[in-house]
Enzyme design. Sequence first.
Site, PDB file in Angstrom:
ATOM      1  N   ARG A   1     -37.718  38.545   1.217  1.00  0.00           N
ATOM      2  CA  ARG A   1     -36.999  39.383   2.034  1.00  0.00           C
ATOM      3  C   ARG A   1     -37.939  40.681   2.201  1.00  0.00           C
ATOM      4  NH1 ARG A   1     -33.422  37.171  -1.712  1.00  0.00           N
ATOM      5  NH2 ARG A   1     -31.885  35.622  -0.775  1.00  0.00           N
TER       6      ARG A   1
ATOM      7  N   LYS B   1     -31.248  40.164  -3.609  1.00  0.00           N
ATOM      8  CA  LYS B   1     -29.956  40.020  -3.188  1.00  0.00           C
ATOM      9  C   LYS B   1     -29.053  39.362  -4.407  1.00  0.00           C
ATOM     10  CE  LYS B   1     -27.487  37.887   0.792  1.00  0.00           C
ATOM     11  NZ  LYS B   1     -27.674  36.949   1.851  1.00  0.00           N
TER      12      LYS B   1
ATOM     13  N   HIS C   1     -37.691  37.296   8.942  1.00  0.00           N
ATOM     14  CA  HIS C   1     -37.488  36.228   8.185  1.00  0.00           C
ATOM     15  C   HIS C   1     -38.132  35.030   8.158  1.00  0.00           C
ATOM     16  CE1 HIS C   1     -34.143  36.964   5.053  1.00  0.00           C
ATOM     17  NE2 HIS C   1     -33.618  35.684   5.364  1.00  0.00           N
TER      18      HIS C   1
ATOM     19  N   ARG D   1     -40.327  33.895   5.588  1.00  0.00           N
ATOM     20  CA  ARG D   1     -39.364  33.501   4.590  1.00  0.00           C
ATOM     21  C   ARG D   1     -39.069  31.995   4.657  1.00  0.00           C
ATOM     22  NH1 ARG D   1     -36.368  34.900   0.068  1.00  0.00           N
ATOM     23  NH2 ARG D   1     -34.078  34.132   0.039  1.00  0.00           N
TER      24      ARG D   1
ATOM     25  N   HIS E   1     -32.227  32.103  -4.202  1.00  0.00           N
ATOM     26  CA  HIS E   1     -30.946  31.527  -3.766  1.00  0.00           C
ATOM     27  C   HIS E   1     -29.914  31.414  -4.884  1.00  0.00           C
ATOM     28  CE1 HIS E   1     -32.919  29.857   0.049  1.00  0.00           C
ATOM     29  NE2 HIS E   1     -32.388  31.010   0.295  1.00  0.00           N
TER      30      HIS E   1
ATOM     31  N   TYR F   1     -33.515  23.632   4.153  1.00  0.00           N
ATOM     32  CA  TYR F   1     -34.860  23.458   4.558  1.00  0.00           C
ATOM     33  C   TYR F   1     -35.051  22.019   4.520  1.00  0.00           C
ATOM     34  CZ  TYR F   1     -35.090  28.585   3.735  1.00  0.00           C
ATOM     35  OH  TYR F   1     -34.701  29.812   3.806  1.00  0.00           O
TER      36      TYR F   1
END
Length: 333
Positions: A182, A209, A279, A282, A305, A314
């Site tokens: 990110r 995150k 983004h 990414r 994640h 994805y």
Amino acid sequence: MASDIPHNGLPQPTGLPSDITLFLAKPRHGRTPVPLPGHFAAIWESYAAALDTAPLDADTRRAYASRLRGYLSWIAATDTGSGDPLTGAGARDGAVRDYRTHLQTVLKRKPTTINAHLAAIADFYTRSTSLGVPLAARLDLPRTVSRALDAREQTRWLRACERCLNPRDRALGYLAFYAGLRISEMVALDCQDVPLSARKGQIIIRSGKGRRYREIPAHPILRENLHLWIHIERTAWTNAETNPALFLNRRGERLSVKGADDILNTLATDAGIEEFTSHRPRHTFGTNLVRAGNDIVLAAELMGHARLETTRRYTLPTAADSQSAINALPTDN
């Protein structure tokens, strides 16, 4: 001037803040406000005034006010059955569900748009009445594929990075593509978070995150460019010896998110990539990992994640995948 109390018990405003007054007087270009009869106009004005002090940005306040106007106009023109949807909980729930159906089947709105209208209506009932949130479920949204760069765009991105003359910017472009960080994670890196050797290297995210820690092996091209930046080029920059930040700006300060975003957008422009956001590299990193046959758990770990469902997007087919599948159907030719 004192205002009357409408039959439904909701107060009418005695005066509106200046920016709401401006909103009433000057509707957005190209849009004609839906007319509201009698006391419905007063209810809308009262809600619009309440929005002025809500912790929402200006666009959200404007959108909520516009969506509520549509809902109130529909109520005014529709027999909603027994009870007043603005004063009775049961009548409220039935009206909101019927309006949801109206948006879906008559106005042909998309699920995301319908849910946005339901959010505005829920805010109205919570903020301006004592009824609370209506019992009307949001629509399930179609799963969307990530906005990854396609194969040609990826090639153009890598070529734009290769011909970039600024070693800092080149390293940043490769970092976005080969590590999938990110943008906030990239600018938060310190030099010590990128241990490199002749044969391998790592990118250490100490607080991503959700404050998650992760380590990403450095791709050979990324390792080479990070080594060039850290050990050769960066040493000549202002405050290089005292500032631990991996990426510096020209003043010797840590590169900001906006600064990094501008760099990535410049690379995208050079690569001829449209509708670019920081983004997208990414998303490309995650898509490449999954489509290369790597385990989805591994991909989730490298992406940082918390939920596998986030990584699973994805694996979804792209529009090109769908078109190829249709084109491959047999014909009688």
